[in-house]
Design a protein around this motif. Structure first.
Motif, PDB file in Angstrom:
ATOM      1  N   MET B   1      21.991  16.627 125.261  1.00 16.76           N
ATOM      2  CA  MET B   1      21.955  15.189 124.963  1.00 16.76           C
ATOM      3  C   MET B   1      22.061  14.889 123.465  1.00 16.76           C
ATOM      4  N   SER B   2      21.285  15.635 122.650  1.00 16.31           N
ATOM      5  CA  SER B   2      21.201  15.262 121.240  1.00 16.31           C
ATOM      6  C   SER B   2      21.936  16.271 120.362  1.00 16.31           C
ATOM      7  N   SER B   3      23.034  16.776 120.872  1.00 10.85           N
ATOM      8  CA  SER B   3      23.726  17.848 120.159  1.00 10.85           C
ATOM      9  C   SER B   3      24.269  17.403 118.811  1.00 10.85           C
ATOM     10  N   ARG B   4      24.425  16.083 118.650  1.00  7.44           N
ATOM     11  CA  ARG B   4      24.979  15.631 117.371  1.00  7.44           C
ATOM     12  C   ARG B   4      23.913  15.476 116.295  1.00  7.44           C
ATOM     13  N   ILE B   5      22.657  15.724 116.662  1.00  4.58           N
ATOM     14  CA  ILE B   5      21.582  15.640 115.679  1.00  4.58           C
ATOM     15  C   ILE B   5      21.032  17.035 115.410  1.00  4.58           C
ATOM     16  N   THR B   6      21.146  17.483 114.177  1.00  2.00           N
ATOM     17  CA  THR B   6      20.607  18.785 113.775  1.00  2.00           C
ATOM     18  C   THR B   6      19.095  18.776 113.949  1.00  2.00           C
ATOM     19  N   PRO B   7      18.505  19.800 114.605  1.00  2.00           N
ATOM     20  CA  PRO B   7      17.044  19.807 114.767  1.00  2.00           C
ATOM     21  C   PRO B   7      16.334  19.880 113.419  1.00  2.00           C
ATOM     22  N   ILE B 287      15.233  -4.204 118.724  1.00  2.00           N
ATOM     23  CA  ILE B 287      15.340  -4.348 120.177  1.00  2.00           C
ATOM     24  C   ILE B 287      14.126  -3.637 120.773  1.00  2.00           C
ATOM     25  N   HIS B 288      13.318  -4.346 121.536  1.00  2.00           N
ATOM     26  CA  HIS B 288      12.126  -3.730 122.122  1.00  2.00           C
ATOM     27  C   HIS B 288      12.434  -3.000 123.414  1.00  2.00           C
ATOM     28  N   VAL B 289      13.293  -3.608 124.222  1.00  2.00           N
ATOM     29  CA  VAL B 289      13.531  -3.089 125.568  1.00  2.00           C
ATOM     30  C   VAL B 289      15.028  -3.090 125.863  1.00  2.00           C
ATOM     31  N   ALA B 290      15.550  -1.941 126.341  1.00  2.00           N
ATOM     32  CA  ALA B 290      16.928  -1.888 126.838  1.00  2.00           C
ATOM     33  C   ALA B 290      16.863  -1.755 128.347  1.00  2.00           C
ATOM     34  N   ILE B 291      17.534  -2.651 129.052  1.00  2.00           N
ATOM     35  CA  ILE B 291      17.570  -2.583 130.509  1.00  2.00           C
ATOM     36  C   ILE B 291      18.928  -2.018 130.929  1.00  2.00           C
ATOM     37  N   VAL B 292      18.894  -0.881 131.640  1.00  2.00           N
ATOM     38  CA  VAL B 292      20.137  -0.263 132.086  1.00  2.00           C
ATOM     39  C   VAL B 292      20.276  -0.482 133.596  1.00  2.00           C
ATOM     40  N   PRO B 293      21.248  -1.293 133.992  1.00  2.00           N
ATOM     41  CA  PRO B 293      21.475  -1.540 135.425  1.00  2.00           C
ATOM     42  C   PRO B 293      22.213  -0.337 136.042  1.00  2.00           C
ATOM     43  N   ILE B 294      21.807   0.033 137.268  1.00  2.00           N
ATOM     44  CA  ILE B 294      22.418   1.186 137.933  1.00  2.00           C
ATOM     45  C   ILE B 294      22.994   0.731 139.267  1.00  2.00           C
ATOM     46  N   TYR B 295      24.296   1.022 139.459  1.00  2.00           N
ATOM     47  CA  TYR B 295      24.955   0.582 140.704  1.00  2.00           C
ATOM     48  C   TYR B 295      26.216   1.398 140.899  1.00  2.00           C
ATOM     49  N   ARG B 296      26.670   1.451 142.158  1.00  2.00           N
ATOM     50  CA  ARG B 296      27.958   2.085 142.452  1.00  2.00           C
ATOM     51  C   ARG B 296      28.979   1.070 142.932  1.00  2.00           C
ATOM     52  N   GLY B 329      32.448   0.989 132.203  1.00  2.00           N
ATOM     53  CA  GLY B 329      33.112   2.249 131.853  1.00  2.00           C
ATOM     54  C   GLY B 329      32.217   3.219 131.097  1.00  2.00           C
ATOM     55  N   MET B 330      30.911   3.096 131.295  1.00  2.00           N
ATOM     56  CA  MET B 330      29.973   3.968 130.590  1.00  2.00           C
ATOM     57  C   MET B 330      28.890   4.291 131.612  1.00  2.00           C
ATOM     58  N   ASN B 331      28.607   5.572 131.853  1.00  2.00           N
ATOM     59  CA  ASN B 331      27.613   5.873 132.882  1.00  2.00           C
ATOM     60  C   ASN B 331      26.199   5.709 132.343  1.00  2.00           C
ATOM     61  N   PRO B 332      25.215   5.560 133.258  1.00  2.00           N
ATOM     62  CA  PRO B 332      23.836   5.310 132.818  1.00  2.00           C
ATOM     63  C   PRO B 332      23.334   6.363 131.823  1.00  2.00           C
ATOM     64  N   GLY B 333      23.667   7.621 132.042  1.00  2.00           N
ATOM     65  CA  GLY B 333      23.193   8.683 131.141  1.00  2.00           C
ATOM     66  C   GLY B 333      23.650   8.452 129.711  1.00  2.00           C
ATOM     67  N   ALA B 334      24.899   8.033 129.562  1.00  2.00           N
ATOM     68  CA  ALA B 334      25.425   7.775 128.218  1.00  2.00           C
ATOM     69  C   ALA B 334      24.692   6.593 127.591  1.00  2.00           C
ATOM     70  N   LYS B 335      24.363   5.618 128.437  1.00  4.39           N
ATOM     71  CA  LYS B 335      23.610   4.470 127.921  1.00  4.39           C
ATOM     72  C   LYS B 335      22.203   4.894 127.509  1.00  4.39           C
ATOM     73  N   TYR B 336      21.553   5.733 128.316  1.00  4.50           N
ATOM     74  CA  TYR B 336      20.213   6.227 127.960  1.00  4.50           C
ATOM     75  C   TYR B 336      20.255   6.861 126.571  1.00  4.50           C
ATOM     76  N   TYR B 337      21.240   7.738 126.411  1.00  5.01           N
ATOM     77  CA  TYR B 337      21.373   8.473 125.154  1.00  5.01           C
ATOM     78  C   TYR B 337      21.562   7.519 123.983  1.00  5.01           C
ATOM     79  N   ASP B 338      22.392   6.499 124.212  1.00  6.19           N
ATOM     80  CA  ASP B 338      22.699   5.547 123.152  1.00  6.19           C
ATOM     81  C   ASP B 338      21.437   4.810 122.682  1.00  6.19           C
ATOM     82  N   TRP B 339      20.622   4.340 123.628  1.00  4.68           N
ATOM     83  CA  TRP B 339      19.420   3.589 123.239  1.00  4.68           C
ATOM     84  C   TRP B 339      18.331   4.497 122.693  1.00  4.68           C
ATOM     85  N   GLU B 340      18.308   5.754 123.167  1.00  5.02           N
ATOM     86  CA  GLU B 340      17.318   6.706 122.635  1.00  5.02           C
ATOM     87  C   GLU B 340      17.574   6.954 121.147  1.00  5.02           C
ATOM     88  N   ARG B 341      18.821   7.275 120.837  1.00  5.52           N
ATOM     89  CA  ARG B 341      19.107   7.613 119.426  1.00  5.52           C
ATOM     90  C   ARG B 341      18.973   6.390 118.518  1.00  5.52           C
TER      91      ARG B 341
END
Lengths: 489, 489
Positions: B1-7, B287-296, B329-341
């Protein structure tokens, strides 16, 4: 009372300076050429303008950012018209850190170039658009003839910079921001403005099209109060700002920029103030209500101050900014004068007799005058004072807008002959004139040369007379619609 | 997930840069030496700090004003120690308006001199005191070794400047403002700091005394996060700032100045972030809260988005800043990662199953980990979601402060021998050390030379170990109390 303020009828320019000095809004820096110091009372007005505009920008999706103060000289030179427009006004840093720099920097006169450079790094695909950025900052444009707030070598402003995928979207944005300036002028500053398009001659250096809002000052002169530019692809090409569109093709972005500055503080001063000093619309006023306690004896003092504190508390609970003037060694009259010249909209006078009648005497900054020539004061019951003061301030806000609009209407003429036109502008307080123009820069400059009146704008639909063809007031050549002329700050 | 950030464990300095890049907080300007661009997400953090400090300044009677960016070179030279301290860092304007200037201007590195000039004009009597002014602005100090937010040639800050009738009042003010910085660090930024007095060697150029707040970063280094200066009568004498006291005598005023800058954004990043990117305390988060909607399917989409919108509305009504991430066009996992970083404190995941159970899945930016190594998520009932999210965010704010304080305590040592002291600072993550010092600049410099550790401060009562006499860790000479040493940014 107001002997330290020169009357407008005697010397309008001196009156403006006196109002600023007496309200302690700002002063000429002196030791720094063309610059000013904005004093706390003046800065609080600017903060109110900032907050209002910033809220409107954010509500329309814009985000604040910050770009460097210094711009490489080579950047300014990349857009041909831009450098031509700004070169004479640049302040240049040649040395830093004890050494001469290899390349000089200019202090930003505006930031299209440096922001263009970063837009090119940030924008890659249509997904990155629109990019909607605003910056609050200082800029420097070296001025020889300066005037507090209206024209200074350094000033504070905001500059919006946006990039879009299509020209249509950029035009929408340009207009959206012009309308935000108009709304803030009308709703916050109680200052009616006319929206319009600048002529090619008055356009921002590097823009395809500049829109403006023009306000009329009390001397009938126009003050440009905000501008919004369609930059087309000019800076996109100069800084190689490209994006991949939905069809996979690379295109230059379409950009806008828009700015409003501390000049607005000067516009507000000139719109509403009178020979007694500063007048501020309540929504803009840093202090809404000044309460002056009146007493002679010590036991009166404590009762009156306690009551004043309670009134202040109640008004503050309604979101008003209130000052209880408990300064010692200063008589009530001197306090009245002090708050009048500082433009506080409403004064409340509270003494032992008011306490007995459970009321307070109120005086608006601009009050009607009775048959003896004295300003009318109104007794307000302490019961429900918050709601009543709110109503009074709302009414005063509306009064100032209506008065300014009436003045604008009264001092606007529609003229059709060159004789009438030149005669009109020979007058000191010449006002606004709607007249036909043949659309050429040559004629525009000839009119300015002959009358000192400049072409302020071609009004947007609804902000001027309905378009009808006619003959140019100077050359008699065909004209599609009347345009706005005025002497201007 | 965080491969672009050096530990952090691999390369702490690179980690810091990566966190900033991935959260899109700022970037090196490149084309303008030593300067940075503050991007919207970084600027929003600065705005939150500004608002908090500005509120505290105004609540203690300070008013904002604005003074010129440019300062005559001769002004800088009027206070002997001041010019010595700042001369090597000055950027100089030699040309403006197309001409060489008769006297060069420097871009303000700080404004004591130009403000002193105006204080002399405004202050006449004891009635004009105290004068309590603050300015939000940009300053330039030419730096060769720069680091985003922590050290740049241009930075944004506030500088408070006050004048008082007595030294005692000035000292009270100096301490009041230091405490305001401390309170903002603790309450807003969740960043524990130690208050103390700088040594003569680390004092502000021109001050009689400098107080500081020092925070510990995750690598154990200290970061000076705000300073408050007792200027004595130094600038009063240099700029002839005098007042008539109550006895009718003319005296020089006593002045303070105090500043905090965009450096605080760097301090916050380094205090709380982890190998997944930025971590922000909720009170500071744009931003305090990011809401990620999940649907197919499409019918799921509309129901889920509608529910997400309702949750967002309820949270916004409680004053929270909420983003519903409906990007296509962006899956939930990518969104999670985006708001985490980007450091959003709380993520809510909302899908069809959650809707059925009338709940939403929540994940804190730093969550406990279960036995499978996965972050713990908690299902929150939609009923009463506003109050629950408020509790969770308050708890996270406290968690971050407690964690930072525990780290500071854990990495602080009390040492008594030179061997232990040097051994401690040979280590990369050396932390804070309380040690005795003989009070001389000579010893302070010798310690720095030998260990790279600098004397951060002599702690104020309560912020360090109780004063007890001892022997200097380097020279063995008498010492009145232990002082704080650390490597520093």
């Amino acid at each position: 009372m107001s002997s330290r303020i020169t009357p407008r009828s005697k010397d309008y320019a001196q009156w403006y300076q006196d109002v600023i000095a007496e309200a302690e809004l700002a002063e000429v820096a002196g030791v720094v050429k063309g610059c000013m110091v904005i004093r706390p009372h003046g800065f609080a007005i600017w903060e109110a303008i900032q907050q209002d505009l910033d809220r409107r920008f954010k509500a329309t999706g814009h985000q604040n950012a910050y770009f460097p103060l210094l711009i490489p000289m080579s950047f300014i030179e990349k857009e041909a018209e831009h450098v031509e427009g700004f070169a004479p006004e640049l302040a240049v840093v040649t040395h830093a850190g004890g050494k001469e720099l290899e390349e000089s920097y200019v202090i930003r006169p505006t930031s299209e170039t440096i922001i263009g450079h970063f837009f090119a790094k940030w924008i890659d695909s249509w997904r990155d658009l629109p990019l909607l950025i605003n910056q609050w900052c200082n800029v420097v444009r070296w001025e020889l003839r300066t005037r507090l707030f209206l024209r200074t070598s350094e000033f504070l402003w905001q500059e919006g910079h946006t990039a879009h995928a299509t020209h249509a979207e950029a035009l929408e944005e340009q207009r959206r921001m012009l309308d935000i300036y108009r709304d803030s002028c009308h709703e916050l500053m109680a200052m009616p403005v006319i929206r319009g398009t600048k002529s090619a001659n008055e356009r921002f250096a590097g823009a395809v099209d500049t829109q403006t809002i023009e306000a009329m000052m009390q001397d009938g002169k126009a003050l440009q109060s905000g501008t919004s530019h369609d930059l087309g692809q000019n800076f996109g090409k100069a800084f190689n700002v490209m994006f991949q569109n939905k069809d996979g093709e690379r295109e230059y972005v379409w950009q806008t920029s828009w700015g409003a500055s501390t000049r607005l503080v000067g516009a507000v001063i000139m719109s509403h103030s009178d020979d007694d000093g500063l007048v501020l619309p309540p929504r803009l006023a840093p202090i809404h209500v000044a309460i002056v306690p009146i007493y002679r004896k010590d036991d009166e003092r404590s009762a009156v101050l306690e009551a004043a504190g309670k009134v202040a508390e109640e008004l503050r609970a309604d979101g008003l900014s209130v000052r209880v003037d408990d300064r010692e060694g200063m008589n009530p009259g001197a306090k009245y004068y002090d708050w009048e010249r500082k433009g506080v909209p409403l004064r409340l006078e509270l003494g032992p007799r008011d306490l007995e009648s459970q009321s307070v005497m109120s005086k608006l900054r601009i009050a009607e005058v009775n048959e003896k020539g004295r300003p009318v004061k109104e007794a307000l019951p302490l019961e429900g004072i918050g709601a009543r003061v709110g109503q009074i301030l709302d009414g005063f806000q509306q009064f100032l807008f209506d008065r300014a609009l009436a003045r604008q209407v009264e001092n606007t003429r529609t003229l059709d002959t060159w004789d009438d036109f030149t005669a009109c502008f020979e007058d000191g307080d010449s006002g606004f004139v709607w007249a036909h123009w043949d659309g050429t820069t040559e004629t525009e400059l000839a009119i300015k040369e002959a009358t000192k009146a400049t072409l302020r704008c071609v009004a947007l639909p609804g902000d001027g007379p309905d378009p009808e063809p006619g003959a140019c007031i100077k050359t008699g050549k065909p004209s599609a619609q009347r345009v706005l002329f005025a002497k201007a700050y």
